[in-house]
Design an enzyme around this catalytic site. Structure first.
Site, short mmCIF file in Angstrom:
data_model
loop_
_atom_site.label_atom_id
_atom_site.label_comp_id
_atom_site.label_asym_id
_atom_site.label_seq_id
_atom_site.Cartn_x
_atom_site.Cartn_y
_atom_site.Cartn_z
N HIS A 104 0.88 -1.17 0.00
CA HIS A 104 0.00 0.00 0.00
C HIS A 104 0.92 1.23 0.00
O HIS A 104 2.00 1.20 0.61
CB HIS A 104 -0.84 0.11 1.28
CG HIS A 104 -1.73 -1.06 1.58
ND1 HIS A 104 -1.28 -2.17 2.22
CD2 HIS A 104 -3.04 -1.26 1.35
CE1 HIS A 104 -2.30 -3.02 2.38
NE2 HIS A 104 -3.37 -2.50 1.86
N ASP A 107 2.49 1.89 3.24
CA ASP A 107 3.45 0.90 3.77
C ASP A 107 4.89 1.32 3.46
O ASP A 107 5.81 0.96 4.18
CB ASP A 107 3.27 -0.48 3.12
CG ASP A 107 1.93 -1.10 3.35
OD1 ASP A 107 1.30 -0.80 4.37
OD2 ASP A 107 1.50 -1.90 2.47
C1 XLS Z 1 -7.42 -6.97 4.50
C2 XLS Z 1 -7.02 -7.10 3.10
C3 XLS Z 1 -5.96 -6.13 2.63
C4 XLS Z 1 -5.84 -6.11 1.12
C5 XLS Z 1 -5.03 -4.98 0.58
O1 XLS Z 1 -8.12 -7.81 5.06
O2 XLS Z 1 -6.65 -8.42 2.90
O3 XLS Z 1 -4.75 -6.41 3.23
O4 XLS Z 1 -5.29 -7.30 0.62
O5 XLS Z 1 -5.54 -3.75 0.96
#
Ligand code: XLS
Ligand code: CA
Ligand code: CA
Length: 439
Positions: A104, A107
């Site tokens: 993200h 991140d």
């Molecule tokens: C959360 C989601 C998230 C997505 C990306 O439960 O899995 O991590 O994969 O935003």
């Protein structure tokens, strides 16, 4: 920066076969071994995710973080830590021999007081990540924007009751799409973690859905304008953090995409744990995608079987991996997507080396699933039994119904002339026995 964040791990984790006693080796994942016409590496297209590997320290609602993360130094400034986390991530990816990563925006770069500063920080870290990718050969599986941590998103991002919040979300999506383009990403994910509601009493459901579709259409237009020619994925999840999420499961996403004319631009990213939360098997969600040409990418993890929340555990269940790989092989494999370990080590797995044990286990579990699935297809017994069960549809009557050449009145005639007291045998136990032969 220390010269290594993982001093106890060799330069490369290697395949040593099922008899090896070395915990830092693959027992089943042999990257270059060929199965069903492709290397295991190319079938599985493993990815690791920045957020679980490097960012979260396993804090939970009852306790603070427990993980040792030497790349995250509380006395250092945010940009130094961001660089260190990328150094650690790329060292990890190189050593474990995983070819893709996902992140993200927030991140890899900090959220700073002003949006302009956050944009600049992201650009700086994207340049740093680009260099890391060039140095290691690692590629970006998909990018995404974090539209769920900041308090402004508490009522949703694309579905926020505030157009100013919507604008912030759009700004982040724009910059995350730029980042994905700059890093040669193979896809882009929309996970609507807060695109839902806690109570319908304060919610205009139909307006929310219109707004969410608007954001996605704006993203499609922008993607075209910057020449980013990769699929978008919606990642279904029924709940958590909100009580109800609009992207509930694959079929809800499908209906949404059809209603808003978005099917040409989107596939789905199916996460195993989210399927379980929706009351489906992982296999069901993947089969639904295969049936509707929606299979884009996979977040490979599992839930705790007796727990109703998103535990994001590493995959170990061979039934799940074999059935997932069976669907994937039958769908023709990945084109842009891959198997992203959206999974985190448990709270008591506190040492950096636990990241390696976790991913090795997940990779071996999917390698075994791939081998089993390829053999099941080659063996053909399951296909034969299914074909026998549906054989009636290959007769004159079946073909005419499928081709739309009969009316209800015609079928009434046919039914009156045929004495039907039962239906084709299901053979479930035999099918389960055959599956078990390969596990
Ligand atoms: C959360 C989601 C998230 C997505 C990306 O439960 O899995 O991590 O994969 O935003
Ligand atoms: Ca996920
Ligand atoms: Ca999850």
């Amino acid at each position: 920066m220390p010269t290594t964040y993982f001093p106890d791990v060799p330069a490369k984790i290697k395949y040593e076969g099922p008899d090896s006693a070395n915990p830092l080796s693959f027992k089943h994942y042999d990257a270059d071994a060929r199965i069903a016409g492709k290397s295991m590496r190319d079938h599985l297209r493993f990815a690791a995710c920045m957020w679980h590997c490097m960012k979260q320290g396993n804090a939970d609602p009852f306790g603070v973080a427990t993980r040792q993360m030497p790349w995250d130094d509380p006395s250092a400034d945010a940009m130094t830590n961001a660089r260190n986390a990328l150094d650690a991530m790329f060292e990890f990816l190189t050593k474990i021999d995983i070819g893709f990563w996902c992140f993200h925006d927030r991140d890899i770069a900090p959220e700073l007081p002003a949006l302009r500063e956050s944009h600049a920080a992201l650009e700086e870290m994207v340049a740093y990540a680009k260099q890391k990718q060039q140095d290691t050969g690692v590629e970006l599986l998909w990018g995404t924007a974090c539209l769920f941590i900041h308090p402004r998103y508490m009522g949703g991002a694309g579905t926020s009751p505030s157009p100013e919040v919507f604008a912030h979300a759009a700004a982040q999506v724009r910059r995350a799409l730029d980042a994905t383009k700059e890093l040669g990403g193979h896809g882009y994910v929309f996970w609507g973690g807060r695109e839902g509601y806690d109570t319908l009493l304060n919610t205009e459901l139909s307006r929310d859905l219109d707004h969410l579709a608007k954001l996605l259409h704006l993203a499609v237009d922008y993607k075209k304008s910057i020449g980013l020619d990769v699929p978008f994925y919606i990642e279904p999840k029924p709940k958590e953090p909100t009580t109800h999420q609009y992207d509930h499961d694959a079929s809800a996403c499908h209906a949404f995409l059809m209603k808003y004319g978005l099917t040409d631009h989107f596939k789905l990213n199916i996460e195993a744990n989210h399927a379980a939360l929706a009351g489906h098997s992982f296999h069901h969600e993947l089969e639904y995608c295969r049936a509707n040409d929606l299979l884009g990418s996979i977040d490979a993890n599992r839930g705790g079987e007796n727990i109703g929340w998103d535990t994001d555990q590493f995959p170990t269940n061979l039934y799940d991996t074999a059935l997932a790989m069976l669907t994937l092989l039958r769908a023709g494999g990945f084109t842009h997507g891959g198997l992203n370990f959206d999974a985190k080590v448990r709270r008591q797995s506190t040492e950096p080396i636990d990241l390696f044990h976790a991913h090795i286990g997940g990779m071996d579990a999917f390698a075994r699933g791939l081998k089993a699935a390829a053999k099941i297809i080659e063996d053909g017994r399951i296909d034969e039994l299914v074909n026998a069960r549906y054989a009636g549809w290959d007769t004159d009557l079946g073909r005419k119904i499928e081709a739309g050449q009969v009316t209800l009145a015609d079928l009434d005639e046919v039914a009156q002339q045929t004495d039907v007291q039962t239906a084709p045998v299901g053979r479930q136990e035999l099918l389960e026995n055959i599956l078990n032969e390969y596990l």
